[in-house]
Design a protein around this motif. Structure first.
Motif, PDB file in Angstrom:
ATOM      1  N   SER A  77       0.783  -1.228   0.000  1.00  0.00           N
ATOM      2  CA  SER A  77       0.000   0.000   0.000  1.00  0.00           C
ATOM      3  C   SER A  77       0.814   1.276   0.000  1.00  0.00           C
ATOM      4  N   SER A  78       2.070   1.212   0.412  1.00  0.00           N
ATOM      5  CA  SER A  78       2.805   2.450   0.589  1.00  0.00           C
ATOM      6  C   SER A  78       4.304   2.222   0.481  1.00  0.00           C
ATOM      7  N   ALA A  79       5.000   3.284   0.088  1.00  0.00           N
ATOM      8  CA  ALA A  79       6.462   3.264   0.055  1.00  0.00           C
ATOM      9  C   ALA A  79       7.009   4.565   0.623  1.00  0.00           C
ATOM     10  N   ARG A  80       6.180   5.257   1.379  1.00  0.00           N
ATOM     11  CA  ARG A  80       6.626   6.505   1.983  1.00  0.00           C
ATOM     12  C   ARG A  80       7.781   6.246   2.927  1.00  0.00           C
ATOM     13  N   GLN A  81       8.756   7.092   2.863  1.00  0.00           N
ATOM     14  CA  GLN A  81       9.939   7.045   3.722  1.00  0.00           C
ATOM     15  C   GLN A  81      10.762   5.773   3.531  1.00  0.00           C
ATOM     16  N   ALA A  82      10.639   5.146   2.376  1.00  0.00           N
ATOM     17  CA  ALA A  82      11.474   3.971   2.086  1.00  0.00           C
ATOM     18  C   ALA A  82      12.904   4.450   1.868  1.00  0.00           C
ATOM     19  N   ARG A  83      13.841   3.789   2.516  1.00  0.00           N
ATOM     20  CA  ARG A  83      15.251   4.152   2.400  1.00  0.00           C
ATOM     21  C   ARG A  83      15.897   3.288   1.331  1.00  0.00           C
ATOM     22  N   VAL A  84      16.680   3.923   0.458  1.00  0.00           N
ATOM     23  CA  VAL A  84      17.390   3.210  -0.614  1.00  0.00           C
ATOM     24  C   VAL A  84      18.877   3.265  -0.308  1.00  0.00           C
ATOM     25  N   ARG A  85      19.495   2.099  -0.262  1.00  0.00           N
ATOM     26  CA  ARG A  85      20.933   1.999   0.022  1.00  0.00           C
ATOM     27  C   ARG A  85      21.545   0.934  -0.868  1.00  0.00           C
ATOM     28  N   TRP A  86      22.846   1.053  -1.058  1.00  0.00           N
ATOM     29  CA  TRP A  86      23.588  -0.012  -1.726  1.00  0.00           C
ATOM     30  C   TRP A  86      23.849  -1.102  -0.707  1.00  0.00           C
ATOM     31  N   ALA A  87      23.792  -2.342  -1.133  1.00  0.00           N
ATOM     32  CA  ALA A  87      24.034  -3.469  -0.227  1.00  0.00           C
ATOM     33  C   ALA A  87      25.460  -3.422   0.305  1.00  0.00           C
ATOM     34  N   ARG A  88      25.665  -4.052   1.430  1.00  0.00           N
ATOM     35  CA  ARG A  88      26.945  -4.004   2.127  1.00  0.00           C
ATOM     36  C   ARG A  88      28.111  -4.434   1.230  1.00  0.00           C
ATOM     37  N   GLN A  95      31.569   4.235   6.032  1.00  0.00           N
ATOM     38  CA  GLN A  95      30.721   5.407   5.828  1.00  0.00           C
ATOM     39  C   GLN A  95      29.723   5.168   4.698  1.00  0.00           C
ATOM     40  N   ASP A  96      30.136   4.408   3.661  1.00  0.00           N
ATOM     41  CA  ASP A  96      29.239   4.127   2.538  1.00  0.00           C
ATOM     42  C   ASP A  96      27.978   3.383   2.980  1.00  0.00           C
ATOM     43  N   GLU A  97      28.090   2.568   4.016  1.00  0.00           N
ATOM     44  CA  GLU A  97      26.938   1.807   4.482  1.00  0.00           C
ATOM     45  C   GLU A  97      25.857   2.712   5.059  1.00  0.00           C
ATOM     46  N   LEU A  98      26.243   3.874   5.534  1.00  0.00           N
ATOM     47  CA  LEU A  98      25.297   4.779   6.171  1.00  0.00           C
ATOM     48  C   LEU A  98      24.620   5.727   5.190  1.00  0.00           C
ATOM     49  N   ILE A  99      25.174   5.852   4.013  1.00  0.00           N
ATOM     50  CA  ILE A  99      24.691   6.847   3.058  1.00  0.00           C
ATOM     51  C   ILE A  99      23.445   6.344   2.345  1.00  0.00           C
ATOM     52  N   ARG A 100      22.410   7.140   2.420  1.00  0.00           N
ATOM     53  CA  ARG A 100      21.189   6.860   1.676  1.00  0.00           C
ATOM     54  C   ARG A 100      21.265   7.623   0.368  1.00  0.00           C
ATOM     55  N   ASP A 101      20.732   7.041  -0.667  1.00  0.00           N
ATOM     56  CA  ASP A 101      20.708   7.712  -1.963  1.00  0.00           C
ATOM     57  C   ASP A 101      19.338   8.359  -2.134  1.00  0.00           C
ATOM     58  N   GLU A 102      19.253   9.643  -1.799  1.00  0.00           N
ATOM     59  CA  GLU A 102      17.965  10.332  -1.807  1.00  0.00           C
ATOM     60  C   GLU A 102      17.405  10.524  -3.209  1.00  0.00           C
ATOM     61  N   ALA A 103      18.264  10.651  -4.206  1.00  0.00           N
ATOM     62  CA  ALA A 103      17.780  10.758  -5.590  1.00  0.00           C
ATOM     63  C   ALA A 103      17.086   9.462  -6.001  1.00  0.00           C
ATOM     64  N   LEU A 104      17.683   8.333  -5.632  1.00  0.00           N
ATOM     65  CA  LEU A 104      17.056   7.049  -5.941  1.00  0.00           C
ATOM     66  C   LEU A 104      15.785   6.834  -5.120  1.00  0.00           C
ATOM     67  N   GLU A 105      15.750   7.363  -3.906  1.00  0.00           N
ATOM     68  CA  GLU A 105      14.532   7.274  -3.098  1.00  0.00           C
ATOM     69  C   GLU A 105      13.380   8.002  -3.786  1.00  0.00           C
ATOM     70  N   ASP A 106      13.663   9.189  -4.334  1.00  0.00           N
ATOM     71  CA  ASP A 106      12.637   9.945  -5.057  1.00  0.00           C
ATOM     72  C   ASP A 106      12.179   9.193  -6.298  1.00  0.00           C
ATOM     73  N   GLU A 107      13.121   8.605  -7.036  1.00  0.00           N
ATOM     74  CA  GLU A 107      12.784   7.810  -8.224  1.00  0.00           C
ATOM     75  C   GLU A 107      11.863   6.649  -7.848  1.00  0.00           C
ATOM     76  N   PHE A 108      12.233   5.925  -6.783  1.00  0.00           N
ATOM     77  CA  PHE A 108      11.436   4.778  -6.344  1.00  0.00           C
ATOM     78  C   PHE A 108      10.037   5.224  -5.940  1.00  0.00           C
ATOM     79  N   GLN A 109       9.959   6.288  -5.145  1.00  0.00           N
ATOM     80  CA  GLN A 109       8.664   6.778  -4.670  1.00  0.00           C
ATOM     81  C   GLN A 109       7.764   7.202  -5.829  1.00  0.00           C
ATOM     82  N   ASP A 110       8.313   7.949  -6.784  1.00  0.00           N
ATOM     83  CA  ASP A 110       7.517   8.414  -7.923  1.00  0.00           C
ATOM     84  C   ASP A 110       7.003   7.250  -8.761  1.00  0.00           C
TER      85      ASP A 110
END
Length: 124
Positions: A77-88, A95-110
């Protein structure tokens, strides 16, 4: 004298109508393609993963492909606030493990919302 057992409570039935939401999305490279694993949770605390290998090596297109796949399932039903990350395995530093890709989050949400709207329109 025989000991009497306490009556057992009936197990709680599985809800076939349980609604799921996308919590996290993990990306990893599989050769020349990108595998997308979507972690879903439901309103009862259940957890499941859906995995799809996108027919592309572009992460943006892979995320859109996965969003269409997940939204088309019908009970997500929803994907709001879904976090997108590269696998370990794909990260090079801690530090890379903590970084969320916000551009990809927007793509996924749209893409998710567009597909969900199409599914709902077809159901009317």
């Amino acid at each position: 004298m025989a000991r009497r057992r306490a009556p057992r409570a009936a197990p709680e039935p599985i809800r076939a109508t349980s609604m799921w939401r996308v919590d996290q999305v993990f990306l990893s490279r599989r050769g020349v393609r990108v595998e997308v694993i979507c972690s879903l949770v439901n309103d009862r605390g259940g957890l499941r993963n859906l995995s799809v290998v996108a027919p592309t090596d572009d992460p943006h297109e892979a995320v859109r492909h996965a969003a269409r796949f997940v939204a088309g399932k019908g009970n997500v039903s929803s994907a709001r606030q879904a976090r997108v990350r590269w696998a370990r395995e794909q990260t090079t530093t801690l530090q890379d493990e903590l970084i969320r890709d916000e551009a990809l989050e927007d793509e996924f949400q749209d893409a998710f919302e567009d597909t969900l709207a199409e599914v709902r329109d077809r159901m009317r």
